[in-house]
Write a protein that holds these residues in place. Sequence first.
Motif, short mmCIF file in Angstrom:
data_model
loop_
_atom_site.label_atom_id
_atom_site.label_comp_id
_atom_site.label_asym_id
_atom_site.label_seq_id
_atom_site.Cartn_x
_atom_site.Cartn_y
_atom_site.Cartn_z
N LEU A 8 32.37 47.24 42.95
CA LEU A 8 32.93 47.72 41.70
C LEU A 8 31.94 47.18 40.59
O LEU A 8 31.20 46.31 40.68
N PHE A 11 34.04 42.13 37.30
CA PHE A 11 35.19 41.87 36.33
C PHE A 11 34.48 41.42 35.06
O PHE A 11 34.03 40.15 34.94
N GLN A 14 38.77 41.21 29.24
CA GLN A 14 39.31 42.03 28.10
C GLN A 14 40.21 41.50 27.06
O GLN A 14 40.91 40.68 27.51
N ASP A 17 44.06 41.40 28.04
CA ASP A 17 44.29 41.15 29.41
C ASP A 17 45.61 40.29 29.40
O ASP A 17 46.37 40.47 30.53
N LYS A 29 48.03 43.18 32.44
CA LYS A 29 46.92 44.14 32.57
C LYS A 29 45.92 43.12 33.24
O LYS A 29 45.37 43.70 34.12
N ARG A 33 44.12 43.99 36.82
CA ARG A 33 42.44 44.18 36.90
C ARG A 33 41.99 43.42 37.95
O ARG A 33 41.25 43.64 38.84
N ARG A 34 42.36 42.01 38.08
CA ARG A 34 42.14 40.96 39.13
C ARG A 34 42.30 41.50 40.33
O ARG A 34 41.50 41.24 41.13
N VAL A 36 42.63 44.34 41.56
CA VAL A 36 41.95 45.57 42.04
C VAL A 36 40.61 44.76 42.71
O VAL A 36 40.09 45.22 43.81
N HIS A 37 40.08 43.92 41.84
CA HIS A 37 38.77 43.24 42.46
C HIS A 37 38.95 42.22 43.45
O HIS A 37 38.04 41.95 44.30
N ILE A 69 45.46 51.89 34.78
CA ILE A 69 44.44 50.59 34.66
C ILE A 69 43.73 50.70 36.23
O ILE A 69 42.48 50.29 36.20
N ARG A 72 40.89 52.93 36.28
CA ARG A 72 39.74 52.73 35.47
C ARG A 72 38.90 51.66 36.16
O ARG A 72 37.71 51.78 36.12
N GLU A 73 39.54 50.72 36.59
CA GLU A 73 38.91 49.60 37.25
C GLU A 73 38.10 50.13 38.64
O GLU A 73 36.91 49.56 38.94
#
Lengths: 107, 370
Positions: A8, A11, A14, A17, A29, A33-34, A36-37, A69, A72-73
């Motif tokens: 990906l 990270f 943002q 966040d 948010k 996002r974290r 997903v990573h 979200i 997008r990630e």
Amino acid sequence: MNDRNRKLKPFVPQPDDDLIVCRCEEITKGEIRRAVHDGMFTLTEIRRYLRTGMGLCQGQTCTKLVKGIVARELGVRPDILEPSTGRAPMRPIAMEVLAKDREEKAT
Amino acid sequence: MNAEVIIVGGGIIGCAAAYHLAKNGVSVLLLESSENIGDGGSTRNGGGVRQSGRDPRELPLIMYAIQNIWPKLSDMLDTNVEYCQHGNLRLGSTPQHKAILEGLTSRAAACGLDVRMISGDEARQLNPYLSEEVSCASWCPTDGHANPLMATMGYYKMARRLGAHIISGEKVVELRKIKGAVRQAVTVSGNVYEGDTIILAAGYESRFIASTVGIDIPMQPVLLETLVTEAVAPMFWQMLGTADADFYGHQTEHGSFVFGLNSGLEPYAKPGKPLSTSIAASAACRGIMRYFPSLSKIKVVRSWAGWMDSCADHVPVISKVEEVPGLILACGFTGHGFGIAPAVGLVLSQLAMGQETAVDLSALRYDRFQ
Ligand SMILES: Cc1cc2nc3c(=O)[nH]c(=O)nc-3n(C[C@H](O)[C@H](O)[C@H](O)COP(=O)(O)OP(=O)(O)OC[C@H]3O[C@@H](n4cnc5c(N)ncnc54)[C@H](O)[C@@H]3O)c2cc1C
């Protein structure tokens, strides 16, 4: 087929966040996002890992936002992400009400 | 694609084995048929981490897990798995219940477990929310519970971080031998993966996969159901069960209560996607309210169901297979594989690396049914 080791974009923190996305469970948010990573690539995995959409409103408010979200990630279109399963009883029901699923004659 | 060890099945058992192997620098490839990691029993279970009520053949695994792994699992996985060790109360209200509980208790105590019978009043001292209906209980102070979603996804996350290669949406349909040893896993999409060792941890489906190399493990799919309530202020931390096994459960760190249900119709569920029945949650609510009247106003927010891989003699098969060198079986967990999973993941990695296992597995061999 979904390779969980595919690269990906890195990270990057943002400014928004800290924004709360799931209001029932207070998930931000940045946490989504974290996750997903950390390998949570599907909406079901995100929900199980973070509890998004598992509160009193059962995801009525945040489902679409979370989907956007995560997509997008991952760098994919949101519509390819499968929605997670809705669960009975759909609206919270008190145990004493659920317990009366059949008419019982007074004894 | 090759790896030293191929794991079939991405539930907590497969992910925990992948974690230990990756940590030891072994190259691992894990194949999961579902789109979601941990979509089987592993993310649907009631979270019990119990020794009491266990078959003696399984006790060494759960005692090892509780003494050596569960207390540090959150650190190991960099994930709060919400492990909580505040004991298990198994409740009864009739002389028959008392007899059941006494039998379970004396068998476990004979294996060296600290578990004992207590009176209804002693139980109410431990848990003031219990009703006067409760007249006896068994009490095991070292039992507890954890969060199955976090433990399963935590093992997955850490295995991946340590370099395990993980692919979802890849359903294994066949194993193939080369020169007498199992080497290949073939998927429904036609891909062939090759490894020196194959660990089969695919729940009930393991039966069909093992049969492609001539091995049969007598298992049956059985449906189990669970519900969760809204979050409320902390009330008590014990794991609960009943002599009748009509419900079991606990309050989570989050404040919600998770209850496992038993309607008696579990072995007769419709095959396919696991679906909640319309009767189990209602029946369980009646049982729960009888012992915990103060929960009658609490709201149920979700219910779900999951399959368990019920083995003919109710304990799993965790074993190498003599006729099929390279194959390691890990299936048949019969609805109590979550609590032992950390120990199972460890011993599977030891089997695969040819090391002595932390716990003796001879009672869990594949050829015990003959
Ligand atoms: C409702 C419920 C309540 C429970 N409560 C408890 C409890 O309180 N305490 C406790 O200790 N245990 C409990 N259990 C049991 C526990 O959940 C299981 O024993 C444990 O999760 C087993 O883990 P597993 O990884 O073997 O199985 P699973 O999580 O079922 O994993 C097997 C995986 O293999 C995958 N798979 C299947 N076929 C293939 C294929 N052909 N190719 C590739 N992958 C495949 C599946 O998709 C699945 O992800 C409960 C189970 C259920 C269903």
